[in-house]
Design an enzyme around this catalytic site. Sequence first.
Site, PDB file in Angstrom:
ATOM      1  N   TYR A 144      -8.143  52.111 -10.711  1.00 18.37           N
ATOM      2  CA  TYR A 144      -8.355  52.597 -12.068  1.00 18.37           C
ATOM      3  C   TYR A 144      -8.907  51.468 -12.921  1.00 18.37           C
ATOM      4  O   TYR A 144      -8.382  50.348 -12.886  1.00 18.37           O
ATOM      5  CB  TYR A 144      -7.037  53.092 -12.655  1.00 18.37           C
ATOM      6  CG  TYR A 144      -7.145  53.653 -14.050  1.00 18.37           C
ATOM      7  CD1 TYR A 144      -7.844  54.833 -14.296  1.00 18.37           C
ATOM      8  CD2 TYR A 144      -6.546  53.011 -15.134  1.00 18.37           C
ATOM      9  CE1 TYR A 144      -7.942  55.357 -15.579  1.00 18.37           C
ATOM     10  CE2 TYR A 144      -6.629  53.532 -16.419  1.00 18.37           C
ATOM     11  CZ  TYR A 144      -7.332  54.703 -16.634  1.00 18.37           C
ATOM     12  OH  TYR A 144      -7.415  55.213 -17.911  1.00 18.37           O
ATOM     13  N   ASP A 239     -10.920  43.290 -11.906  1.00 14.36           N
ATOM     14  CA  ASP A 239     -10.241  43.930 -13.013  1.00 14.36           C
ATOM     15  C   ASP A 239      -8.800  43.431 -13.001  1.00 14.36           C
ATOM     16  O   ASP A 239      -7.965  43.933 -12.253  1.00 14.36           O
ATOM     17  CB  ASP A 239     -10.314  45.447 -12.861  1.00 14.36           C
ATOM     18  CG  ASP A 239      -9.498  46.178 -13.923  1.00 14.36           C
ATOM     19  OD1 ASP A 239      -8.827  45.507 -14.728  1.00 14.36           O
ATOM     20  OD2 ASP A 239      -9.532  47.427 -13.936  1.00 14.36           O
ATOM     21  N   LYS A 267      -3.567  44.507 -21.382  1.00 16.67           N
ATOM     22  CA  LYS A 267      -2.108  44.457 -21.196  1.00 16.67           C
ATOM     23  C   LYS A 267      -1.477  43.123 -21.638  1.00 16.67           C
ATOM     24  O   LYS A 267      -1.408  42.884 -22.834  1.00 16.67           O
ATOM     25  CB  LYS A 267      -1.762  44.873 -19.769  1.00 16.67           C
ATOM     26  CG  LYS A 267      -2.274  46.315 -19.541  1.00 16.67           C
ATOM     27  CD  LYS A 267      -1.828  47.036 -18.321  1.00 16.67           C
ATOM     28  CE  LYS A 267      -2.234  48.505 -18.428  1.00 16.67           C
ATOM     29  NZ  LYS A 267      -3.067  49.016 -17.381  1.00 16.67           N
TER      30      LYS A 267
HETATM   31  C1  LIG Z   1      -4.409  49.838 -17.654  1.00 16.84           C
HETATM   32  C2  LIG Z   1      -5.599  49.493 -16.881  1.00 16.84           C
HETATM   33  C3  LIG Z   1      -6.890  49.646 -17.387  1.00 16.84           C
HETATM   34  C4  LIG Z   1      -7.157  50.330 -18.696  1.00 16.84           C
HETATM   35  O1  LIG Z   1      -6.629  49.658 -19.783  1.00 16.84           O
HETATM   36  P1  LIG Z   1      -6.396  50.463 -21.160  1.00 16.84           P
HETATM   37  O2  LIG Z   1      -5.910  49.425 -22.110  1.00 16.84           O
HETATM   38  O3  LIG Z   1      -5.386  51.531 -20.844  1.00 16.84           O
HETATM   39  O4  LIG Z   1      -7.684  51.053 -21.556  1.00 16.84           O
HETATM   40  C5  LIG Z   1      -7.939  49.164 -16.646  1.00 16.84           C
HETATM   41  N1  LIG Z   1      -7.754  48.580 -15.463  1.00 16.84           N
HETATM   42  C6  LIG Z   1      -6.528  48.430 -14.918  1.00 16.84           C
HETATM   43  C7  LIG Z   1      -6.371  47.751 -13.614  1.00 16.84           C
HETATM   44  C8  LIG Z   1      -5.420  48.897 -15.601  1.00 16.84           C
HETATM   45  O5  LIG Z   1      -4.205  48.782 -15.046  1.00 16.84           O
END
Ligand SMILES: *Cc1c(COP(=O)(O)O)cnc(C)c1O
Length: 428
Positions: A144, A239, A267
């Site tokens: 994701y 990511d 995060k």
């Molecule tokens: C949470 C998450 C996202 C998206 O971040 P948001 O602040 O919810 O838009 C993207 N990549 C990873 C790996 C994530 O865990």
Amino acid sequence: MLYQRSSALFSEAKKVIPGGVNSPVRAFKAVGGDPIFIEKAKGAYLYDVDGNRFIDYIASWGPLILGHAYDPVVDAVTEKAKKGTSFGIPTEIETELASLAVSMVPGIDKIRFVNSGTEACMSAVRLARGFSGRDKIVKFAGCYHGHADAFLIQAGSGAVTFGSPNSPGVTRGTAKDTLLARYNDLESVRTLIQANENEIAAVIIEPVAGNMGCIPPHETFIRGLRQLCTEAGILLIFDEVMTGFRLAAGGAQEVLGIKADILAFGKVIGGGLPVGAFAARAEIMDYLAPEGPVYQAGTLSGNPLAMSAGLAMLSALNNDREVFQRLAEKTEYLHRGLAACLEKAAIDHHINRMGSMISIHFSSAQVIDFDSAAKGNNDKFKRYFHGMLREGIYLPPSAFESYFLNDALSYEDLDRTIEALGNIISEI
Ligand SMILES: *Cc1c(COP(=O)(O)O)cnc(C)c1O
């Protein structure tokens, strides 16, 4: 436990907010029942509007690595707020947070702040396309990267082929530029690179996957991926929205000993306020406007509230680097305790863990990619989830999510959690 007031609030919310929530997983769709509504939280504990207390294993999906309402963050934000919440004009604290982040993360010279992980990943991909002059990207099924159009593409059953959109509203035109590979399967990447020579701008990956449960990469896979990208002139995007400032001060790059070309953060870097960021060496970052031609902007980007929360959080982590080891030990302790319970009851399971990320899969097979993650027994998961909730343990309400441990969790809390599993094990 009673959830009367939560249920009433959920009914009200559904009238004016789609599904009653502002992000889908919160609605408990995967596990059934109504979500709890939170009144407040402190340290390792959540308190709902019905007066129940829960030991929290989500920490707002990762950001609150030092626990809820962590005093230095709360104090920093409160102080800043009094001086104005946003100017849309440069402030010194943006440079302070940027310098600290650059000093903690290997291989980056410059960083740009945005407001979410989604924005960070979306911008990282645009930058990679602009820098390389190529259009296509490779992503992995089950990873994701936020909800930008280019990422809402899912593999057909086991097929490594052109993606088809898995959300209405994503155009086929967008989908055709996102190629899908299988996590931990280097051959699936090699095949795509050979079939799309000189067309792929970037490969984007969660270096330790956390959005199909926790799935660490095989060493040969992640090393091989770095090498394939280098050979084909493809930018490797890690990511690290979930892993950054969580697995180590230098994130997954440090733990795995591998450097990506572009990094995305979110995060933890915001300490619980909306912050994302993307970073790379200067040569790549200078491609961004106003220095370079790739456009990216944000009215509230780098606002002083968000920056002060991020600075307080990263400073705390930077000054106490043993926190990562401490968290990993707590997570291992939890792992052993939960595994012993499940083994004693002869319940098929696999537990994946890396650092402070952990997930239980009710499956007899190893979980190494999306397909194997999807084979877990969801009925067992639902009974486990609701049983633990009743025992005052708040777990992610989906079998496809990792737990995130926070340093406010005590060994008593972990023992209590293991005891809770013992209490409900016959129901699973
Ligand atoms: C949470 C998450 C996202 C998206 O971040 P948001 O602040 O919810 O838009 C993207 N990549 C990873 C790996 C994530 O865990």
